[in-house]
Design an enzyme around this catalytic site. Structure first.
Site, PDB file in Angstrom:
ATOM      1  N   LYS A 171      -4.134   3.010  11.472  1.00 19.66           N
ATOM      2  CA  LYS A 171      -3.966   2.968  10.404  1.00 19.66           C
ATOM      3  C   LYS A 171      -4.512   1.434   9.871  1.00 19.66           C
ATOM      4  O   LYS A 171      -3.635   0.597   9.668  1.00 19.66           O
ATOM      5  CB  LYS A 171      -2.623   3.276  10.100  1.00 19.66           C
ATOM      6  CG  LYS A 171      -2.668   4.006   8.459  1.00 19.66           C
ATOM      7  CD  LYS A 171      -3.218   3.500   7.507  1.00 19.66           C
ATOM      8  CE  LYS A 171      -2.461   2.170   6.790  1.00 19.66           C
ATOM      9  NZ  LYS A 171      -3.118   1.463   5.646  1.00 19.66           N
ATOM     10  N   GLY A 224       1.431  -7.605   9.361  1.00 20.80           N
ATOM     11  CA  GLY A 224       1.301  -7.733   7.926  1.00 20.80           C
ATOM     12  C   GLY A 224       2.577  -8.644   7.358  1.00 20.80           C
ATOM     13  O   GLY A 224       2.779  -9.354   7.684  1.00 20.80           O
ATOM     14  N   SER A 225       2.923  -7.818   5.863  1.00 18.07           N
ATOM     15  CA  SER A 225       4.062  -8.834   5.435  1.00 18.07           C
ATOM     16  C   SER A 225       5.234  -8.770   5.874  1.00 18.07           C
ATOM     17  O   SER A 225       5.578  -7.548   6.742  1.00 18.07           O
ATOM     18  CB  SER A 225       3.810  -8.270   4.023  1.00 18.07           C
ATOM     19  OG  SER A 225       4.365  -7.010   3.801  1.00 18.07           O
ATOM     20  N   GLY A 229       7.048  -5.375   7.123  1.00 15.68           N
ATOM     21  CA  GLY A 229       7.647  -5.314   8.700  1.00 15.68           C
ATOM     22  C   GLY A 229       9.034  -4.993   8.850  1.00 15.68           C
ATOM     23  O   GLY A 229       9.482  -4.410  10.017  1.00 15.68           O
ATOM     24  N   GLU A 246       3.915  -8.658  13.731  1.00 13.31           N
ATOM     25  CA  GLU A 246       3.458  -9.839  13.551  1.00 13.31           C
ATOM     26  C   GLU A 246       3.508  -9.970  12.111  1.00 13.31           C
ATOM     27  O   GLU A 246       2.893  -9.489  11.373  1.00 13.31           O
ATOM     28  CB  GLU A 246       2.109 -10.136  14.100  1.00 13.31           C
ATOM     29  CG  GLU A 246       2.090 -10.277  15.702  1.00 13.31           C
ATOM     30  CD  GLU A 246       2.682 -11.497  16.210  1.00 13.31           C
ATOM     31  OE1 GLU A 246       3.120 -12.488  15.404  1.00 13.31           O
ATOM     32  OE2 GLU A 246       2.994 -11.703  17.219  1.00 13.31           O
ATOM     33  N   CYS A 280      -2.286 -15.643   8.589  1.00 11.75           N
ATOM     34  CA  CYS A 280      -0.608 -16.102   8.983  1.00 11.75           C
ATOM     35  C   CYS A 280      -0.498 -17.366   9.689  1.00 11.75           C
ATOM     36  O   CYS A 280       0.841 -17.839   9.560  1.00 11.75           O
ATOM     37  CB  CYS A 280       0.059 -14.880   9.715  1.00 11.75           C
ATOM     38  SG  CYS A 280      -1.090 -14.540  11.250  1.00 11.75           S
ATOM     39  N   GLN A 327      -3.813 -10.298  -5.198  1.00  8.00           N
ATOM     40  CA  GLN A 327      -3.386 -11.473  -4.319  1.00  8.00           C
ATOM     41  C   GLN A 327      -3.675 -12.887  -5.073  1.00  8.00           C
ATOM     42  O   GLN A 327      -3.049 -13.692  -5.041  1.00  8.00           O
ATOM     43  CB  GLN A 327      -4.334 -11.660  -2.976  1.00  8.00           C
ATOM     44  CG  GLN A 327      -4.066 -12.698  -1.998  1.00  8.00           C
ATOM     45  CD  GLN A 327      -2.758 -12.646  -1.454  1.00  8.00           C
ATOM     46  OE1 GLN A 327      -2.270 -11.652  -0.981  1.00  8.00           O
ATOM     47  NE2 GLN A 327      -1.887 -13.878  -1.437  1.00  8.00           N
ATOM     48  N   GLU A 378       5.809 -17.037   2.034  1.00  8.55           N
ATOM     49  CA  GLU A 378       4.358 -17.152   2.440  1.00  8.55           C
ATOM     50  C   GLU A 378       3.418 -16.748   0.886  1.00  8.55           C
ATOM     51  O   GLU A 378       3.932 -15.906   0.219  1.00  8.55           O
ATOM     52  CB  GLU A 378       4.467 -16.223   3.408  1.00  8.55           C
ATOM     53  CG  GLU A 378       2.780 -16.082   3.733  1.00  8.55           C
ATOM     54  CD  GLU A 378       2.540 -15.025   4.802  1.00  8.55           C
ATOM     55  OE1 GLU A 378       2.601 -13.853   4.892  1.00  8.55           O
ATOM     56  OE2 GLU A 378       1.818 -15.560   5.923  1.00  8.55           O
TER      57      GLU A 378
HETATM   58  P1  NDP Z   1       1.622  -5.187   3.685  1.00  4.37           P
HETATM   59  O1  NDP Z   1       2.340  -5.487   4.780  1.00  4.37           O
HETATM   60  O2  NDP Z   1       1.683  -4.202   2.810  1.00  4.37           O
HETATM   61  O3  NDP Z   1       0.396  -4.421   4.634  1.00  4.37           O
HETATM   62  C1  NDP Z   1       0.158  -4.469   5.831  1.00  4.37           C
HETATM   63  C2  NDP Z   1      -0.346  -2.888   6.581  1.00  4.37           C
HETATM   64  O4  NDP Z   1       0.825  -2.435   6.465  1.00  4.37           O
HETATM   65  C3  NDP Z   1      -1.297  -2.203   5.722  1.00  4.37           C
HETATM   66  O5  NDP Z   1      -2.129  -1.393   6.746  1.00  4.37           O
HETATM   67  C4  NDP Z   1      -0.572  -1.385   4.790  1.00  4.37           C
HETATM   68  O6  NDP Z   1      -1.288  -0.352   4.348  1.00  4.37           O
HETATM   69  C5  NDP Z   1       0.340  -1.130   5.747  1.00  4.37           C
HETATM   70  N1  NDP Z   1       1.699  -0.501   5.086  1.00  4.37           N
HETATM   71  C6  NDP Z   1       2.327  -1.033   3.845  1.00  4.37           C
HETATM   72  N2  NDP Z   1       3.458  -0.180   3.573  1.00  4.37           N
HETATM   73  C7  NDP Z   1       3.838   0.276   4.775  1.00  4.37           C
HETATM   74  C8  NDP Z   1       4.817   1.132   5.290  1.00  4.37           C
HETATM   75  N3  NDP Z   1       5.646   1.555   4.241  1.00  4.37           N
HETATM   76  N4  NDP Z   1       4.850   1.695   6.819  1.00  4.37           N
HETATM   77  C9  NDP Z   1       3.875   1.531   7.326  1.00  4.37           C
HETATM   78  N5  NDP Z   1       2.928   0.662   6.893  1.00  4.37           N
HETATM   79  C10 NDP Z   1       2.678   0.146   5.791  1.00  4.37           C
HETATM   80  O7  NDP Z   1       0.568  -6.141   3.398  1.00  4.37           O
HETATM   81  P2  NDP Z   1      -0.367  -6.378   2.078  1.00  4.37           P
HETATM   82  O8  NDP Z   1      -1.677  -6.088   2.638  1.00  4.37           O
HETATM   83  O9  NDP Z   1       0.411  -5.716   0.907  1.00  4.37           O
HETATM   84  O10 NDP Z   1      -0.189  -8.001   1.703  1.00  4.37           O
HETATM   85  C11 NDP Z   1       0.947  -8.609   0.960  1.00  4.37           C
HETATM   86  C12 NDP Z   1       1.168  -9.835   1.634  1.00  4.37           C
HETATM   87  O11 NDP Z   1       1.398  -9.882   2.904  1.00  4.37           O
HETATM   88  C13 NDP Z   1       0.200 -10.900   1.243  1.00  4.37           C
HETATM   89  O12 NDP Z   1       0.201 -11.504   0.119  1.00  4.37           O
HETATM   90  C14 NDP Z   1       0.713 -11.718   2.714  1.00  4.37           C
HETATM   91  O13 NDP Z   1       1.853 -12.873   2.077  1.00  4.37           O
HETATM   92  C15 NDP Z   1       1.253 -11.098   3.717  1.00  4.37           C
HETATM   93  N6  NDP Z   1       0.190 -10.655   4.503  1.00  4.37           N
HETATM   94  C16 NDP Z   1       0.521 -11.235   5.913  1.00  4.37           C
HETATM   95  C17 NDP Z   1      -0.440 -11.160   6.878  1.00  4.37           C
HETATM   96  C18 NDP Z   1      -0.293 -11.559   8.028  1.00  4.37           C
HETATM   97  O14 NDP Z   1      -1.247 -11.536   9.073  1.00  4.37           O
HETATM   98  N7  NDP Z   1       0.947 -12.159   8.433  1.00  4.37           N
HETATM   99  C19 NDP Z   1      -1.593  -9.878   6.618  1.00  4.37           C
HETATM  100  C20 NDP Z   1      -1.564  -9.297   5.458  1.00  4.37           C
HETATM  101  C21 NDP Z   1      -0.811  -9.794   4.341  1.00  4.37           C
HETATM  102  P3  NDP Z   1      -2.419  -0.233   3.074  1.00  4.37           P
HETATM  103  O15 NDP Z   1      -2.757  -1.708   2.746  1.00  4.37           O
HETATM  104  O16 NDP Z   1      -3.273   0.567   3.338  1.00  4.37           O
HETATM  105  O17 NDP Z   1      -1.326   0.151   2.074  1.00  4.37           O
END
Ligand code: NDP
Length: 476
Positions: A171, A224-225, A229, A246, A280, A327, A378
């Site tokens: 996903k 992700g965030s 997480g 992560e 990150c 963002q 972050e």
């Molecule tokens: P998210 O954590 O929301 O997204 C990461 C992934 O998780 C995406 O595929 C997202 O899907 C999915 N996701 C979102 N909600 C859920 C859920 N409830 N259950 C399962 N999967 C889910 O990050 P964002 O893209 O919204 O970014 C927000 C902030 O996160 C950024 O500003 C940054 O600070 C941080 N971030 C950190 C990253 C890192 O590498 N450490 C990478 C990206 C973001 P979808 O996007 O399709 O909704």
């Protein structure tokens, strides 16, 4: 271009789609991504579940051939795929091609790993009994990936998952469907049996959550965030499901008096601002000792004002646009907060370019303290803050004064301080005279504290997550 879901080897459309827009040029529409629904994610899990046993029984040679095919094609098409990536995510073309090449190398590395799956044979403490420790696949793994590395992060989860004999449902982030689709297209032609790899687009809170909640998905790997997480961790823990997270960073770059100033400035520019700071591992906190502070800040300002922010595909661009409006607003909000808390902000304005996009000048916040929100949360943009410290001891204390622990850097010519920092920085990765971002693909990646949870990703350490250990006793 329509980016479709791949379920059980068949490409499937959906009634609803999401538009994929180039952040460098909002008039440039790359395509439309399927918006998967509950039926499709369940069908993908079904397909993976049915295909998993045969793939778990596949030979190392079969796995090698599939992964090697995927890696070879990615590398052969790195220019084209890197251009697509930069067009949809906004990192510069050099960065997009570099990330794509890395994805290819990751598949090549795990092709080799599938031939090297090891176990242990030990003498038992009991007479004549044999003890054997082996690794088995988990079954179906759900992979949830972010937008900031649209091909490398899916690659570093998919490749080990397949190499160690698991079936996959991916996903990807909604913002970057083109790269995930291109990767899935290669995987679909690699000789991998139908259903072993499945791709479902759609909102994380629906499609991602369905993966997390399904009892037929044995494990979840997420990047992700922190907020997302934490939610995934709670849901997995309630089901006793294996998971790996992560998440964010608030990575320190320590600059000591004895640092080579040019090296320190370049490492900071690279670590904090390249990839538009959307990493990150970005060096978001620059912790600088007193005697070099003013020279460092002056030289950094000069470098930042000379950086060329522009269209990701323009050859002279050094910093691409921010990924989207949300963002960009978040970046601006944090600059305002930093200013309200007493920091001095330079840069950070929205920029007008020939095409309409999310352009932002790199920003430096000086005169900050470790307690300020800009140093605790972050941001994920082209923003760094500077914290002035007395000496190495205070620098180390400030570097560790964070809930995160992904990467930590130090610029110094002192072997004593470099060695001490390597041992005492609370981070999963430590860099000496190098940017906090930018890692090799064959060694572990991950952090401590609030940055990561579970076994490391990448390198041979990935086996810890994607396999389960079995201990067998035999009396022949
Ligand atoms: P998210 O954590 O929301 O997204 C990461 C992934 O998780 C995406 O595929 C997202 O899907 C999915 N996701 C979102 N909600 C859920 C859920 N409830 N259950 C399962 N999967 C889910 O990050 P964002 O893209 O919204 O970014 C927000 C902030 O996160 C950024 O500003 C940054 O600070 C941080 N971030 C950190 C990253 C890192 O590498 N450490 C990478 C990206 C973001 P979808 O996007 O399709 O909704």
């Amino acid at each position: 271009m329509n980016y479709r879901n791949l379920i059980g080897g068949a490409w499937q459309d959906t009634a609803e789609t999401l538009t994929n827009v180039n952040p460098s040029d909002l008039s440039d529409i790359l395509g439309h991504a399927a918006l998967g629904d509950a039926a499709q994610i369940n069908a993908a899990i079904d397909a993976a579940h049915s295909a998993a046993p045969a793939w778990a029984a596949s030979t190392p040679q079969q796995r090698f051939d599939v992964l090697d095919f995927i890696g070879t094609e990615i590398l052969a098409r790195k220019q084209e795929l890197g251009t697509l990536l930069s067009r949809e995510e906004g990192k510069t073309l050099a960065e997009g091609i570099g990330e794509t090449a890395r994805a290819g190398q990751i598949f090549k590395f795990f092709a080799g790993e599938s031939l090297r799956l090891r176990g242990d044979k030990l003498a038992s403490v009991r007479p004549n009994v044999e003890v054997e420790v082996t690794r088995s696949p988990l079954g179906v793994v759900g992979l949830i990936t972010p937008w900031n590395f649209p091909i490398a992060i899916p690659a570093w989860k998919i490749a080990p998952a397949l190499a160690y004999g698991n079936a996959v449902v991916l996903k990807p982030a909604e913002l970057v469907p083109a790269s995930a689709h291109a990767l899935a297209d290669i995987i679909a032609r690699s000789g991998l049996p139908a259903g072993v790899f499945n791709l479902v687009f759609g909102p994380g809170r629906k499609i991602g959550a369905a993966l997390v909640d399904s009892p037929r998905v044995t494990a979840i790997s997420f990047t992700g965030s922190v907020a997302t997480g934490r939610g995934i961790a709670a849901a997995c823990a309630a089901q006793l499901k294996k998971f790996q997270l992560e998440m964010g960073g608030k990575n320190p770059m320590v600059v000591l008096d004895d640092a080579d100033l040019d090296v320190a400035v370049e490492a900071s520019v690279n670590g904090a601002f390249y990839s538009t700071g959307q990493r990150c591992t970005a060096s978001s906190r620059l912790i600088v000792t007193d005697a070099i502070h003013d020279r460092f800040v002056a030289q950094l300002h000069d470098r930042l004002s000379a950086l060329r922010v522009g269209h990701a595909l323009a050859p002279d661009t050094q910093i691409g646009p921010v990924v989207d409006a949300r963002q960009l607003e978040q970046n601006e909000r944090y600059l305002q907060i930093a200013q309200d808390e007493g920091g001095i902000v330079q840069g950070g304005a929205r920029l007008i370019r020939a095409t309409e996009g999310f352009y932002m000048a790199p920003a430096l916040v000086t005169e900050t303290t470790s307690a300020m929100r800009i140093n605790r949360e972050e941001v994920f943009g082209p923003i760094a803050s500077v914290i002035r410290v007395r000496d190495y001891d205070e620098a180390l204390a400030v570097a560790n004064d964070t809930d995160f622990g992904l990467s930590a850097g130090i610029c110094t010519s002192s072997l004593k301080h470099a060695s001490h920092f390597r041992a005492h920085a609370q981070a999963g990765m430590v860099m000496v005279n190098l940017p906090t971002a930018g890692v090799d693909y064959h060694v572990p990646f991950g952090g401590t504290k609030g940055s990561s949870f579970g076994p490391r990703e990448q390198g041979s350490y990935a086996a810890e997550f994607y396999t389960t250990v079995k201990t067998a006793y035999t009396l022949p």
